[in-house]
Write a protein that holds these residues in place. Structure first.
Motif, PDB file in Angstrom:
ATOM      1  N   ALA A  13       0.734  -1.306   0.062  1.00 26.44           N
ATOM      2  CA  ALA A  13       0.221  -0.142  -0.230  1.00 26.44           C
ATOM      3  C   ALA A  13       0.569   1.392  -0.410  1.00 26.44           C
ATOM      4  O   ALA A  13       2.080   1.494   0.666  1.00 26.44           O
ATOM      5  N   GLY A  14       1.053   1.723  -0.910  1.00 24.83           N
ATOM      6  CA  GLY A  14       0.923   3.258  -0.646  1.00 24.83           C
ATOM      7  C   GLY A  14       2.322   3.299  -2.585  1.00 24.83           C
ATOM      8  O   GLY A  14       3.153   4.726  -2.817  1.00 24.83           O
ATOM      9  N   GLY A  15       2.276   1.895  -2.952  1.00 25.38           N
ATOM     10  CA  GLY A  15       3.132   2.246  -3.624  1.00 25.38           C
ATOM     11  C   GLY A  15       2.291   2.337  -4.939  1.00 25.38           C
ATOM     12  O   GLY A  15       1.478   2.791  -5.091  1.00 25.38           O
ATOM     13  N   SER A  16       3.831   2.109  -6.264  1.00 28.41           N
ATOM     14  CA  SER A  16       2.967   2.540  -7.475  1.00 28.41           C
ATOM     15  C   SER A  16       3.625   1.571  -8.598  1.00 28.41           C
ATOM     16  O   SER A  16       4.165   0.941  -8.248  1.00 28.41           O
ATOM     17  N   LEU A  17       2.617   0.981  -9.001  1.00 28.85           N
ATOM     18  CA  LEU A  17       2.691   0.126 -10.379  1.00 28.85           C
ATOM     19  C   LEU A  17       2.671   1.418 -12.076  1.00 28.85           C
ATOM     20  O   LEU A  17       1.839   1.959 -11.658  1.00 28.85           O
ATOM     21  N   ARG A  18       3.037   0.734 -13.024  1.00 31.18           N
ATOM     22  CA  ARG A  18       2.519   1.514 -14.110  1.00 31.18           C
ATOM     23  C   ARG A  18       2.735  -0.025 -15.653  1.00 31.18           C
ATOM     24  O   ARG A  18       3.026  -0.409 -15.845  1.00 31.18           O
ATOM     25  N   LEU A  19       1.005   0.395 -15.664  1.00 28.47           N
ATOM     26  CA  LEU A  19       0.509  -0.945 -17.058  1.00 28.47           C
ATOM     27  C   LEU A  19       0.574   0.079 -18.470  1.00 28.47           C
ATOM     28  O   LEU A  19       0.541   0.617 -18.290  1.00 28.47           O
ATOM     29  N   SER A  20       1.332  -0.891 -19.287  1.00 30.89           N
ATOM     30  CA  SER A  20       1.584  -0.863 -20.566  1.00 30.89           C
ATOM     31  C   SER A  20       0.104  -1.461 -21.265  1.00 30.89           C
ATOM     32  O   SER A  20       0.009  -2.843 -20.520  1.00 30.89           O
ATOM     33  N   CYS A  21      -0.443  -1.140 -22.488  1.00 25.64           N
ATOM     34  CA  CYS A  21      -0.975  -1.868 -23.124  1.00 25.64           C
ATOM     35  C   CYS A  21      -0.632  -1.257 -24.919  1.00 25.64           C
ATOM     36  O   CYS A  21      -0.865  -0.120 -25.360  1.00 25.64           O
ATOM     37  N   THR A  22      -0.171  -2.185 -25.967  1.00 26.20           N
ATOM     38  CA  THR A  22       0.328  -1.906 -26.471  1.00 26.20           C
ATOM     39  C   THR A  22      -0.781  -2.722 -27.542  1.00 26.20           C
ATOM     40  O   THR A  22      -1.184  -4.060 -27.635  1.00 26.20           O
ATOM     41  N   ALA A  23      -0.694  -1.618 -29.232  1.00 26.04           N
ATOM     42  CA  ALA A  23      -2.184  -2.602 -29.896  1.00 26.04           C
ATOM     43  C   ALA A  23      -1.400  -2.150 -30.585  1.00 26.04           C
ATOM     44  O   ALA A  23      -0.359  -1.703 -31.200  1.00 26.04           O
ATOM     45  N   SER A  24      -2.141  -3.484 -31.913  1.00 26.81           N
ATOM     46  CA  SER A  24      -1.579  -3.578 -33.365  1.00 26.81           C
ATOM     47  C   SER A  24      -3.492  -4.176 -33.552  1.00 26.81           C
ATOM     48  O   SER A  24      -4.377  -4.365 -33.050  1.00 26.81           O
ATOM     49  N   GLY A  25      -3.809  -3.793 -34.973  1.00 26.98           N
ATOM     50  CA  GLY A  25      -4.506  -4.181 -36.141  1.00 26.98           C
ATOM     51  C   GLY A  25      -5.390  -2.984 -36.221  1.00 26.98           C
ATOM     52  O   GLY A  25      -5.899  -3.153 -36.895  1.00 26.98           O
ATOM     53  N   TYR A  26      -5.267  -2.288 -35.656  1.00 23.75           N
ATOM     54  CA  TYR A  26      -6.206  -1.156 -36.349  1.00 23.75           C
ATOM     55  C   TYR A  26      -5.246   0.354 -36.381  1.00 23.75           C
ATOM     56  O   TYR A  26      -4.198   0.610 -35.970  1.00 23.75           O
ATOM     57  N   THR A  27      -6.223   1.234 -36.458  1.00 22.34           N
ATOM     58  CA  THR A  27      -5.183   2.632 -36.439  1.00 22.34           C
ATOM     59  C   THR A  27      -6.212   3.383 -35.403  1.00 22.34           C
ATOM     60  O   THR A  27      -6.706   4.028 -34.603  1.00 22.34           O
ATOM     61  N   TYR A  28      -4.398   3.228 -34.618  1.00 17.93           N
ATOM     62  CA  TYR A  28      -3.834   3.235 -32.740  1.00 17.93           C
ATOM     63  C   TYR A  28      -4.599   4.800 -32.918  1.00 17.93           C
ATOM     64  O   TYR A  28      -4.097   5.754 -33.257  1.00 17.93           O
ATOM     65  N   SER A  29      -4.825   5.582 -32.213  1.00 16.94           N
ATOM     66  CA  SER A  29      -5.149   6.479 -30.987  1.00 16.94           C
ATOM     67  C   SER A  29      -5.893   7.285 -31.969  1.00 16.94           C
ATOM     68  O   SER A  29      -7.246   7.972 -31.395  1.00 16.94           O
ATOM     69  N   ARG A  30      -7.350   6.644 -32.851  1.00 22.32           N
ATOM     70  CA  ARG A  30      -8.228   7.130 -33.473  1.00 22.32           C
ATOM     71  C   ARG A  30      -9.456   7.333 -32.513  1.00 22.32           C
ATOM     72  O   ARG A  30     -10.342   7.608 -32.763  1.00 22.32           O
ATOM     73  N   TYR A  31      -9.179   5.975 -31.502  1.00 18.46           N
ATOM     74  CA  TYR A  31     -10.718   6.287 -31.103  1.00 18.46           C
ATOM     75  C   TYR A  31     -10.306   5.993 -29.619  1.00 18.46           C
ATOM     76  O   TYR A  31      -9.164   6.292 -28.857  1.00 18.46           O
ATOM     77  N   CYS A  32     -11.475   5.585 -28.718  1.00 21.87           N
ATOM     78  CA  CYS A  32     -11.801   5.444 -26.606  1.00 21.87           C
ATOM     79  C   CYS A  32     -10.881   4.390 -26.803  1.00 21.87           C
ATOM     80  O   CYS A  32     -10.829   3.019 -26.925  1.00 21.87           O
ATOM     81  N   MET A  33      -9.847   4.685 -25.570  1.00 26.68           N
ATOM     82  CA  MET A  33      -8.812   3.514 -25.244  1.00 26.68           C
ATOM     83  C   MET A  33      -9.481   3.693 -23.772  1.00 26.68           C
ATOM     84  O   MET A  33      -9.263   4.658 -23.288  1.00 26.68           O
ATOM     85  N   ALA A  34      -9.127   2.069 -22.816  1.00 21.96           N
ATOM     86  CA  ALA A  34      -9.460   3.224 -21.546  1.00 21.96           C
ATOM     87  C   ALA A  34      -8.944   1.491 -20.609  1.00 21.96           C
ATOM     88  O   ALA A  34      -8.362   0.558 -21.495  1.00 21.96           O
ATOM     89  N   TRP A  35      -8.630   1.994 -19.627  1.00 19.80           N
ATOM     90  CA  TRP A  35      -8.234   0.575 -18.194  1.00 19.80           C
ATOM     91  C   TRP A  35      -9.401   0.254 -16.966  1.00 19.80           C
ATOM     92  O   TRP A  35      -9.871   0.982 -17.222  1.00 19.80           O
ATOM     93  N   PHE A  36      -9.659  -0.990 -17.657  1.00 22.72           N
ATOM     94  CA  PHE A  36     -10.482  -1.334 -16.413  1.00 22.72           C
ATOM     95  C   PHE A  36     -10.261  -2.163 -15.335  1.00 22.72           C
ATOM     96  O   PHE A  36      -9.548  -2.850 -15.854  1.00 22.72           O
ATOM     97  N   ARG A  37     -11.252  -2.733 -14.563  1.00 23.78           N
ATOM     98  CA  ARG A  37     -10.221  -3.579 -13.594  1.00 23.78           C
ATOM     99  C   ARG A  37     -11.172  -4.420 -12.737  1.00 23.78           C
ATOM    100  O   ARG A  37     -12.869  -3.577 -12.548  1.00 23.78           O
ATOM    101  N   GLN A  38     -11.010  -5.969 -12.998  1.00 24.39           N
ATOM    102  CA  GLN A  38     -12.227  -6.213 -11.858  1.00 24.39           C
ATOM    103  C   GLN A  38     -11.479  -6.994 -10.865  1.00 24.39           C
ATOM    104  O   GLN A  38     -10.628  -8.353 -11.264  1.00 24.39           O
ATOM    105  N   ALA A  39     -12.454  -7.152  -9.451  1.00 26.69           N
ATOM    106  CA  ALA A  39     -11.605  -7.516  -8.565  1.00 26.69           C
ATOM    107  C   ALA A  39     -12.519  -9.060  -7.940  1.00 26.69           C
ATOM    108  O   ALA A  39     -13.376  -8.902  -8.509  1.00 26.69           O
ATOM    109  N   ALA A  40     -11.901 -10.383  -7.455  1.00 28.00           N
ATOM    110  CA  ALA A  40     -12.819 -11.083  -7.527  1.00 28.00           C
ATOM    111  C   ALA A  40     -14.135 -10.561  -6.989  1.00 28.00           C
ATOM    112  O   ALA A  40     -14.269 -10.107  -5.446  1.00 28.00           O
TER     113      ALA A  40
END
Length: 129
Positions: A13-40
């Motif tokens: 707790a109190g720490g940091s992380l950085r997530l990355s998502c590399t995309a391919s197969g479409y025109t990048y940056s033209r669309y809405c991109m998001a991060w979701f999460r699901q806890a148990a």
């Protein structure tokens, strides 16, 4: 469309992380991109989104702690997570809505799961107290 995530892990707790998502197969940056999460045992929630103009949205539970950003040259978008809390523990997924260039959220700033057709495989984030 292919989305590949990385950067999850375990942190205190109190720490940091950085997530990355590399995309391919479409025109990048033209669309809405998001991060979701699901806890148990809980429904998924879209905690951060960014549109083609770089406008961002954040869910109330992460505002001021998480930052979504993108690097168009690398076809990659990120989620910087600071001041992590045990309640942030979840599987995190990146997603792209290739039907829209803007991001739609609810009144709390959360993205709608149903709007996104393309998803990454998920990366686990665990925050210990």
């Amino acid at each position: 469309v292919r989305l590949v995530e990385s950067g999850g892990g375990s942190v205190q707790a109190g720490g940091s992380l950085r997530l990355s998502c590399t995309a391919s197969g479409y025109t990048y940056s033209r669309y809405c991109m998001a991060w979701f999460r699901q806890a148990a045992g809980k429904d998924g929630e879209g905690v951060a989104s960014i549109d083609h103009d770089g406008n961002t949205n954040y869910g109330d539970s992460v505002k001021g702690r998480f930052t979504i950003s993108q690097d168009n040259a690398k076809n990659t978008f990120y989620l910087q997570m600071n001041d992590l809390k045990p309640e942030d523990t979840a599987m995190y997924y990146c997603a792209v809505d290739t039907s829209s260039s803007v991001c739609v959220t609810d009144s709390g700033g959360y993205s709608y799961t149903w709007a996104f057709r393309h998803w990454g495989q998920g990366t686990q984030v665990t925050v210990s107290s």
